[in-house]
Enzyme design. Structure first.
Site, PDB file in Angstrom:
ATOM      1  N   GLY A 155     -11.054  -1.592  -0.075  1.00 55.42           N
ATOM      2  CA  GLY A 155     -11.183  -0.831   1.288  1.00 55.42           C
ATOM      3  C   GLY A 155     -10.110  -0.166   1.633  1.00 55.42           C
ATOM      4  O   GLY A 155      -9.333   0.785   1.094  1.00 55.42           O
ATOM      5  N   ARG A 156      -9.892   0.477   3.008  1.00 49.03           N
ATOM      6  CA  ARG A 156      -8.170   1.600   2.943  1.00 49.03           C
ATOM      7  C   ARG A 156      -7.693   1.377   2.481  1.00 49.03           C
ATOM      8  O   ARG A 156      -7.529   2.290   1.792  1.00 49.03           O
ATOM      9  CB  ARG A 156      -8.043   1.163   4.743  1.00 49.03           C
ATOM     10  CG  ARG A 156      -9.888   2.632   6.054  1.00 49.03           C
ATOM     11  CD  ARG A 156      -8.627   1.977   6.857  1.00 49.03           C
ATOM     12  NE  ARG A 156      -8.787   1.563   7.432  1.00 49.03           N
ATOM     13  CZ  ARG A 156     -10.129   0.638   7.939  1.00 49.03           C
ATOM     14  NH1 ARG A 156     -10.962   1.754   8.734  1.00 49.03           N
ATOM     15  NH2 ARG A 156     -10.537  -0.602   8.515  1.00 49.03           N
ATOM     16  N   ILE A 157      -7.127   0.396   2.466  1.00 51.47           N
ATOM     17  CA  ILE A 157      -6.098   0.215   1.951  1.00 51.47           C
ATOM     18  C   ILE A 157      -5.709   0.227   0.047  1.00 51.47           C
ATOM     19  O   ILE A 157      -4.937   0.507  -0.434  1.00 51.47           O
ATOM     20  CB  ILE A 157      -4.742  -1.017   2.129  1.00 51.47           C
ATOM     21  CG1 ILE A 157      -4.572  -0.401   3.713  1.00 51.47           C
ATOM     22  CG2 ILE A 157      -3.849  -1.522   2.106  1.00 51.47           C
ATOM     23  CD1 ILE A 157      -4.361  -1.835   4.689  1.00 51.47           C
ATOM     24  N   THR A 231      -0.411  -7.700  -0.442  1.00 52.64           N
ATOM     25  CA  THR A 231       0.414  -6.979   0.761  1.00 52.64           C
ATOM     26  C   THR A 231      -0.871  -7.745   1.091  1.00 52.64           C
ATOM     27  O   THR A 231      -0.727  -6.419   2.434  1.00 52.64           O
ATOM     28  CB  THR A 231       0.786  -5.589   0.783  1.00 52.64           C
ATOM     29  OG1 THR A 231      -0.516  -4.766  -0.247  1.00 52.64           O
ATOM     30  CG2 THR A 231       2.128  -5.096  -0.060  1.00 52.64           C
ATOM     31  N   ARG A 233      -2.275 -11.276   2.371  1.00 53.35           N
ATOM     32  CA  ARG A 233      -2.208 -12.736   3.480  1.00 53.35           C
ATOM     33  C   ARG A 233      -1.431 -13.574   2.635  1.00 53.35           C
ATOM     34  O   ARG A 233      -2.399 -13.818   1.563  1.00 53.35           O
ATOM     35  CB  ARG A 233      -3.073 -12.801   4.371  1.00 53.35           C
ATOM     36  CG  ARG A 233      -3.516 -11.489   5.768  1.00 53.35           C
ATOM     37  CD  ARG A 233      -2.059 -12.081   6.899  1.00 53.35           C
ATOM     38  NE  ARG A 233      -2.350 -10.985   8.080  1.00 53.35           N
ATOM     39  CZ  ARG A 233      -2.076  -9.513   8.186  1.00 53.35           C
ATOM     40  NH1 ARG A 233      -1.151  -9.513   6.813  1.00 53.35           N
ATOM     41  NH2 ARG A 233      -2.252  -9.493   9.410  1.00 53.35           N
ATOM     42  N   GLU A 262       4.999 -18.335   7.007  1.00 50.10           N
ATOM     43  CA  GLU A 262       5.519 -17.094   7.529  1.00 50.10           C
ATOM     44  C   GLU A 262       7.028 -17.339   8.069  1.00 50.10           C
ATOM     45  O   GLU A 262       6.197 -17.741   9.669  1.00 50.10           O
ATOM     46  CB  GLU A 262       5.271 -15.562   7.686  1.00 50.10           C
ATOM     47  CG  GLU A 262       4.688 -15.086   6.421  1.00 50.10           C
ATOM     48  CD  GLU A 262       4.201 -13.518   6.470  1.00 50.10           C
ATOM     49  OE1 GLU A 262       4.417 -13.070   7.490  1.00 50.10           O
ATOM     50  OE2 GLU A 262       2.957 -13.057   5.619  1.00 50.10           O
ATOM     51  N   HIS A 281       7.409  -9.349   4.903  1.00 49.15           N
ATOM     52  CA  HIS A 281       6.011  -8.604   5.496  1.00 49.15           C
ATOM     53  C   HIS A 281       6.575  -7.962   6.585  1.00 49.15           C
ATOM     54  O   HIS A 281       6.285  -7.466   7.514  1.00 49.15           O
ATOM     55  CB  HIS A 281       5.306  -9.706   7.185  1.00 49.15           C
ATOM     56  CG  HIS A 281       4.009  -9.464   6.727  1.00 49.15           C
ATOM     57  ND1 HIS A 281       3.239 -10.089   7.184  1.00 49.15           N
ATOM     58  CD2 HIS A 281       3.011  -8.200   7.195  1.00 49.15           C
ATOM     59  CE1 HIS A 281       2.198 -10.012   7.806  1.00 49.15           C
ATOM     60  NE2 HIS A 281       2.124  -8.474   7.008  1.00 49.15           N
TER      61      HIS A 281
HETATM   62  C1  DGY Z   1      -1.542  -6.096   9.613  1.00 49.94           C
HETATM   63  O1  DGY Z   1      -1.014  -5.310  11.302  1.00 49.94           O
HETATM   64  O2  DGY Z   1      -2.102  -7.280   9.871  1.00 49.94           O
HETATM   65  C2  DGY Z   1      -0.474  -6.082   8.769  1.00 49.94           C
HETATM   66  O3  DGY Z   1      -0.059  -7.141   7.993  1.00 49.94           O
HETATM   67  C3  DGY Z   1       1.192  -5.523   9.830  1.00 49.94           C
HETATM   68  O4  DGY Z   1       1.785  -5.421   8.032  1.00 49.94           O
END
Ligand code: DGY
Length: 319
Positions: A155-157, A231, A233, A262, A281
């Protein structure tokens, strides 16, 4: 009077926008409200602005009451919200996509480089007074140039990570049904990705279908030299399986921005491992990004309270 509850002090860029129109009740303590405090604080509110630390489920929505018009989360991920329960109650849910893409991709790269070059280990080494001389074999790591990066979730990230990878001369493969190839990345099936990748970056949202996607079977297909970066979840990864894979050197290293739960309890065995980096996080944790997230969250909240369509709505079927 319109009642709003904001579950933590958010950056002033967003908070001031809300204050131009409304007088919100802000939970201004360092720690989030407990469940009991949260259930009490939402009673009678028209709008809720929450963070990913709050579980927003049917019980909470019902505790707020039938006048609740909008739930706006200052996050892109909405796995802490029961979106179906909100949709059933015709409550739009807002999130903050886009503005944290670069920061999170930067964080994935920071972790990738830190793991590849063993930066936290090296730093601990210096502070422990162990740096006696330069040595040809001291704390050797892995190269990025020429290596293969496998991105799970394009996706975007994921795409922003691929863009950065071009500059580091990484070959990029990805697994993400239906995502178009960009930035020279090549679509492959998951088994091929795990077999060929020197770095595996997890970038899928947490959903029923992705919970514990990274399990014993997944890890067993990775190279023994491979480095895993998460990065996304914590719930996407089975931490017991990861511990076993790292301990037995089935994979080489892991770097986690997110854990489940967390914060990670201090007795987690992952904290005993030298080959595991864990940070709290921080994917979106740049000043500019958090400002922008607060603005998007405020805009969603205000739109919902005014009966307008949310600029970023995850359940637009409510309309
Ligand atoms: C989100 O916005 O979902 C990110 O995990 C925050 O860092």
């Amino acid at each position: 009077m319109t009642k709003i509850f904001i579950t933590r002090l958010i950056p002033s860029s967003g908070l001031n926008l809300i204050k131009e129109h409304f007088q919100p009740d802000v939970w201004s303590h360092d720690l989030p409200p407990t469940r009991v405090q949260l259930l009490e604080s939402v009673r009678g509110v028209d709008g809720l602005l929450c963070l990913l630390t709050e579980k927003v489920d049917a019980e909470l929505m019902d505790a707020a009451g039938s006048q609740l018009k909008v739930i706006s989360s200052m996050s892109v991920g909405v796995d802490h919200i029961d979106v179906s329960a909100a949709t059933e109650r015709r409550i739009p849910v807002g999130n903050t996509p886009g503005v944290l893409t670069d920061a999170t991709a930067d964080q994935a790269f920071a972790l990738m480089l830190s793991a590849a070059r063993r930066i936290p280990e090296a730093e601990r080494y210096v502070r422990a007074g162990k740096w006696i001389t330069w040595s040809p074999s001291l704390l050797l790591g892995a190269d990025l140039a020429g290596a293969t990066l496998g991105i799970v979730g394009f996706g975007r990230i994921g795409q922003a990570i691929a863009k950065r990878a071009q500059g580091f001369e990484l070959r990029v493969v990805y697994y993400s049904p239906n995502a178009k190839p960009v930035f020279g990345a090549q679509p492959v099936d998951l088994n091929t990705l795990l077999k060929e990748s020197d770095f595996v970056s997890i970038n899928v949202p947490l959903k029923d279908e992705t919970r514990h996607l990274v399990n014993e079977n997944f890890l067993s297909k990775m190279k023994p030299t491979a480095i895993l970066i998460n990065t996304a979840r914590g719930g996407v990864l089975d931490q017991n399986a990861l511990y076993n894979a790292l301990k037995s050197k089935q994979i080489s290293y892991a770097a986690l921005d997110v854990t489940d739960p967390e914060p990670l309890p201090m007795n987690s065995p992952l904290l005993e491992l030298e080959n595991c980096i864990i940070v709290p996080h921080l994917g979106s944790a740049s000043k500019k990004t958090r400002d922008q997230m607060s603005v998007l969250a405020a805009q969603n909240l205000i739109a919902g309270l005014n009966g307008d369509i949310l600029p970023n709505c995850v359940n637009s079927d409510v309309y």
